[in-house]
Write an enzyme that holds these catalytic residues in place. Structure first.
Site, short mmCIF file in Angstrom:
data_model
loop_
_atom_site.label_atom_id
_atom_site.label_comp_id
_atom_site.label_asym_id
_atom_site.label_seq_id
_atom_site.Cartn_x
_atom_site.Cartn_y
_atom_site.Cartn_z
N ASN A 44 0.84 -1.20 0.00
CA ASN A 44 0.00 0.00 0.00
C ASN A 44 0.88 1.25 0.00
O ASN A 44 1.95 1.28 0.62
CB ASN A 44 -1.02 0.01 1.15
CG ASN A 44 -0.45 -0.28 2.51
OD1 ASN A 44 0.58 -0.92 2.65
ND2 ASN A 44 -1.12 0.21 3.54
N GLU A 46 0.31 5.21 0.67
CA GLU A 46 -0.66 6.21 1.14
C GLU A 46 -0.29 7.61 0.66
O GLU A 46 0.79 7.84 0.09
CB GLU A 46 -0.77 6.13 2.66
CG GLU A 46 -1.28 4.77 3.09
CD GLU A 46 -1.59 4.66 4.58
OE1 GLU A 46 -1.10 5.50 5.37
OE2 GLU A 46 -2.33 3.73 4.94
N ASN A 47 -1.22 8.54 0.89
CA ASN A 47 -1.03 9.90 0.44
C ASN A 47 -1.65 10.85 1.46
O ASN A 47 -2.68 10.52 2.07
CB ASN A 47 -1.71 10.08 -0.93
CG ASN A 47 -1.34 11.38 -1.58
OD1 ASN A 47 -1.96 12.41 -1.33
ND2 ASN A 47 -0.33 11.36 -2.41
N ALA A 48 -1.05 12.03 1.60
CA ALA A 48 -1.57 13.04 2.54
C ALA A 48 -3.01 13.41 2.19
O ALA A 48 -3.80 13.78 3.06
CB ALA A 48 -0.67 14.27 2.53
N CYS A 55 -4.05 0.64 -2.56
CA CYS A 55 -3.90 -0.61 -1.81
C CYS A 55 -2.79 -1.48 -2.41
O CYS A 55 -2.46 -1.36 -3.60
CB CYS A 55 -5.20 -1.41 -1.86
SG CYS A 55 -6.54 -0.71 -0.90
N GLU A 57 -2.88 -4.64 -3.20
CA GLU A 57 -3.33 -5.55 -4.27
C GLU A 57 -3.36 -4.82 -5.61
O GLU A 57 -2.95 -5.35 -6.65
CB GLU A 57 -4.73 -6.09 -3.96
CG GLU A 57 -4.82 -6.90 -2.68
CD GLU A 57 -5.11 -6.07 -1.43
OE1 GLU A 57 -4.68 -4.90 -1.35
OE2 GLU A 57 -5.78 -6.60 -0.54
N CYS A 89 -9.96 -5.37 0.19
CA CYS A 89 -11.12 -4.47 0.24
C CYS A 89 -11.98 -4.67 -1.01
O CYS A 89 -11.57 -5.30 -1.99
CB CYS A 89 -10.68 -3.02 0.38
SG CYS A 89 -10.09 -2.27 -1.15
N CYS A 92 -10.49 -3.53 -4.36
CA CYS A 92 -9.46 -4.45 -4.87
C CYS A 92 -10.10 -5.72 -5.43
O CYS A 92 -9.65 -6.24 -6.46
CB CYS A 92 -8.47 -4.79 -3.78
SG CYS A 92 -7.39 -3.39 -3.40
N1 THU Z 1 -5.29 -1.62 2.37
C1 THU Z 1 -4.70 -2.39 1.41
O1 THU Z 1 -3.56 -2.16 1.00
N2 THU Z 1 -5.43 -3.41 0.90
C2 THU Z 1 -6.69 -3.74 1.28
O2 THU Z 1 -7.29 -4.62 0.70
C3 THU Z 1 -7.29 -3.05 2.42
C4 THU Z 1 -6.62 -1.83 2.88
C5 THU Z 1 -4.52 -0.49 2.91
C6 THU Z 1 -5.04 0.85 2.51
C7 THU Z 1 -4.53 1.72 3.62
O3 THU Z 1 -3.21 2.15 3.30
C8 THU Z 1 -4.45 0.80 4.83
O4 THU Z 1 -4.53 -0.51 4.31
C9 THU Z 1 -5.56 1.02 5.85
O5 THU Z 1 -6.79 1.01 5.24
#
Ligand code: THU
Length: 135
Positions: A44, A46-48, A55, A57, A89, A92
């Protein structure tokens, strides 16, 4: 467990360690097994501007496509949760479904134990590319 599954699981755990997740502090790793035996990983990112987070996946899918792979047989997903298996999620699941319903999905724990399921089990009655052509 076959050697390939063992490798797939250890690669998703390794990818999890690369996660860029300063906001959630919830690292996730994914490793895709392609039809020709390659393993492509993602984490994963992330971004500000939180909603732009990608994600693990989907990062793996995008890397795989760029590297010329569109046929996939399995994906393994790892996070830090020790006491339960965490699934991809909904977004994904939909992105994985673009490349067919027949993937094996390995949900893993940090100790390397895993639960085996399938994409069609995780996303029943899915909207798929076929639905765009059957009218
Ligand atoms: N996240 C994933 O990388 N994959 C998923 O299927 C569920 C959530 C990440 C997104 C975010 O960076 C962190 O988990 C918390 O939601």
């Amino acid at each position: 467990m076959t050697d390939k599954v063992k490798e797939l699981i250890s690669e998703c755990l390794r990818a999890r360690d690369m996660a860029y997740c300063p906001y959630s502090r919830f690292p996730v790793g994914a490793a895709i097994l392609t039809a020709d035996g390659a393993i492509i990983t993602g984490c994963n990112v992330e971004n500000a501007s939180y909603s732009l987070t990608m994600c693990a996946e989907r990062t793996a899918v995008q890397r795989a496509v760029v590297e010329g792979h569109c046929q996939f047989t399995a994906i393994a997903v790892a996070c830090d949760m020790k006491d339960r298996f965490i699934g991809p999620c909904g977004a994904c699941r939909q992105v994985l479904m673009e490349f067919g319903p027949n993937w094996t999905v390995y949900l893993t724990k940090p100790d390397g134990s895993y639960k085996e399921t399938s994409l069609s089990e995780l996303l029943p009655l899915a909207f798929t590319p076929d639905d765009l052509t059957e009218n």
